[in-house]
Design a protein around this motif. Structure first.
Motif, short mmCIF file in Angstrom:
data_model
loop_
_atom_site.label_atom_id
_atom_site.label_comp_id
_atom_site.label_asym_id
_atom_site.label_seq_id
_atom_site.Cartn_x
_atom_site.Cartn_y
_atom_site.Cartn_z
N ARG A 1 0.73 -1.15 0.24
CA ARG A 1 -0.02 0.07 0.09
C ARG A 1 0.96 1.30 0.01
NH1 ARG A 1 -3.34 1.77 3.37
NH2 ARG A 1 -5.17 2.35 2.15
N PRO A 2 2.10 1.14 0.71
CA PRO A 2 2.62 2.71 0.61
C PRO A 2 3.33 2.78 -1.06
CG PRO A 2 3.45 1.17 2.34
CD PRO A 2 2.47 0.56 1.59
N LEU A 3 3.18 4.30 -1.26
CA LEU A 3 3.52 4.64 -2.44
C LEU A 3 5.06 4.01 -2.96
CD1 LEU A 3 2.79 6.26 -5.01
CD2 LEU A 3 3.74 8.39 -4.08
N PRO A 4 6.03 3.94 -2.48
CA PRO A 4 7.20 3.20 -3.20
C PRO A 4 6.86 1.88 -3.47
CG PRO A 4 7.89 4.43 -0.89
CD PRO A 4 6.36 4.48 -0.93
N GLY A 5 5.98 0.87 -2.82
CA GLY A 5 5.66 -0.55 -3.21
C GLY A 5 4.73 0.01 -4.36
N LEU A 6 3.62 0.90 -4.43
CA LEU A 6 2.77 0.92 -5.48
C LEU A 6 3.57 1.32 -6.87
CD1 LEU A 6 -0.10 2.87 -3.98
CD2 LEU A 6 -0.19 0.60 -4.70
N LEU A 7 4.58 2.27 -6.73
CA LEU A 7 5.40 2.73 -7.97
C LEU A 7 6.40 1.54 -8.31
CD1 LEU A 7 6.63 6.28 -6.64
CD2 LEU A 7 4.97 5.50 -8.53
N ALA A 8 6.74 0.64 -7.38
CA ALA A 8 7.78 -0.51 -8.01
C ALA A 8 6.97 -1.45 -8.61
CB ALA A 8 8.23 -1.11 -6.67
N ARG A 9 5.65 -1.54 -8.51
CA ARG A 9 4.91 -2.55 -9.42
C ARG A 9 4.57 -2.10 -10.62
NH1 ARG A 9 2.91 -3.63 -4.17
NH2 ARG A 9 0.91 -2.49 -4.61
N LEU A 10 4.78 -0.77 -10.90
CA LEU A 10 4.19 -0.14 -12.32
C LEU A 10 5.36 -0.35 -13.65
CD1 LEU A 10 3.24 3.34 -11.19
CD2 LEU A 10 1.63 1.58 -11.92
N PRO A 11 5.09 -0.46 -14.66
CA PRO A 11 5.88 -0.24 -15.82
C PRO A 11 6.89 0.77 -15.76
CG PRO A 11 3.64 -0.82 -16.46
CD PRO A 11 3.61 -0.35 -15.02
N GLU A 12 7.97 0.82 -16.00
CA GLU A 12 9.06 1.89 -15.79
C GLU A 12 8.71 3.04 -16.51
OE1 GLU A 12 13.48 3.00 -16.69
OE2 GLU A 12 12.96 0.80 -17.28
N PRO A 13 8.02 3.15 -17.89
CA PRO A 13 7.56 4.29 -18.31
C PRO A 13 6.47 5.12 -17.77
CG PRO A 13 7.81 2.69 -20.16
CD PRO A 13 7.81 2.05 -18.85
N GLU A 14 5.49 4.36 -17.20
CA GLU A 14 4.54 5.01 -16.15
C GLU A 14 4.95 5.45 -14.85
OE1 GLU A 14 0.21 3.77 -14.29
OE2 GLU A 14 1.07 2.47 -15.92
N ARG A 15 5.92 4.80 -14.43
CA ARG A 15 6.44 5.21 -13.16
C ARG A 15 7.18 6.65 -13.24
NH1 ARG A 15 9.34 0.82 -11.68
NH2 ARG A 15 11.08 1.25 -12.64
N THR A 16 7.92 6.48 -14.23
CA THR A 16 8.94 7.49 -14.71
C THR A 16 8.15 9.02 -14.85
OG1 THR A 16 10.67 6.11 -15.60
CG2 THR A 16 10.86 8.44 -16.27
N GLU A 17 6.94 8.68 -15.66
CA GLU A 17 6.16 9.70 -15.62
C GLU A 17 5.54 10.39 -14.32
OE1 GLU A 17 1.51 10.56 -17.35
OE2 GLU A 17 2.77 9.00 -18.29
N ILE A 18 5.27 9.47 -13.42
CA ILE A 18 4.85 10.02 -12.33
C ILE A 18 5.81 10.84 -11.59
CG2 ILE A 18 3.90 9.18 -9.81
CD1 ILE A 18 2.33 6.89 -11.51
#
Length: 257
Positions: free
Chosen positions: A217-234
């Motif tokens: 649930r924490p944001l680092p964990g949420l970001l870690a499970r995203l595809p890299e392009p989407e994470r980088t955009e955020i």
């Protein structure tokens, strides 16, 4: 050769807040030759998150952890052996502890939380915002906290924030795990910084908070499970509100003293 930027001190409630909310500008200022530092209000040096914070600050070039030592409002394990929660600490005491760090480091700019408490309204974020406002005002006054060092007045105070129109993919991501979203009106944002050139450094700092990145649930964990392009955009844009009194000088795309 990069033009040096103003020295920068972040003041945040928890380990990982610095990387998520201002990791890009911390990395930007360090890369340009500016001095940078981070003060973290909660979690003790003996907790498991302190070495993670140290690794994140190393990635950002922001020196060693500066911990006020209070407990997280929602996690008793943050101060092994017991400790006063940040939200319960005497206000004058907490302000004095932060004033000492400001006077010792002597930053041109201080960056902290916004009044809403960063999207989810965490009580520690809101309390850290209040303490930072008071400490920045007090640090330059010799008659306040005379034992906390020689007076130093930062030239500017910024609050890291998120606008209603600027959340992009971050909003749905947090809503997917049932988190409340608190954003400021667009007019409250005075500075939007494109930190894409430092996104890789920012991501390395976020990943250093290993215990948070491993949780769902924490944001680092949420970001870690995203595809890299989407994470980088955020993580490639950071928004701020300048809180210093008087006219706002300078560049709307960069923090200025």
């Amino acid at each position: 050769m990069n033009q040096p930027l103003p020295s920068l001190m972040g003041v945040f409630a928890h380990p990982d807040d610095e990387s998520l909310l201002a990791g890009g500008v911390l990395a930007q200022h360090h890369a340009a030759g500016a001095r940078t530092a981070v003060v973290t209000a909660t979690w003790a040096p003996t907790s498991h998150r302190a070495p993670e914070l140290a690794d994140a600050l190393t990635a950002l070039g922001a020196g060693s952890p500066r911990l006020l030592g209070y407990a997280d409002a929602r996690n008793p394990a943050s101060t092994p052996g017991g400790g006063v929660r940040l939200v319960d600490a005497p206000l004058d005491e907490a302000v004095g502890r932060l004033v000492a760090h400001i006077r010792e480091f002597r930053p041109d700019i201080v960056v902290g939380h916004d009044a809403l408490g960063q999207l989810t309204g965490h009580p520690d974020h809101r309390r850290a915002h209040q303490i930072t406002l008071l400490a920045v005002g007090a640090a330059g006054l010799p008659h306040l906290y005379p034992d906390a060092g020689e007076p130093w007045q930062p030239a500017a105070l910024y609050a890291a924030t998120h606008s209603e129109s600027g959340m992009g993919r971050l909003g749905p991501l947090l809503q997917s795990v049932g988190k409340t979203l608190l954003a400021v009106p667009d007019a409250y944002v005075t500075t939007t910084v494109d930190v894409a050139p430092w996104a890789a450094v920012k991501w390395a700092a976020i990943c250093a908070h290993r215990s948070e990145a491993a949780r769902p649930r924490p944001l680092p964990g949420l970001l870690a499970r995203l595809p890299e392009p989407e994470r980088t955009e955020i993580i490639s844009t950071e928004q701020f509100t300048r809180l210093s009194p008087g006219p706002t000088p300078g560049d709307p795309h960069q923090l200025v003293a």
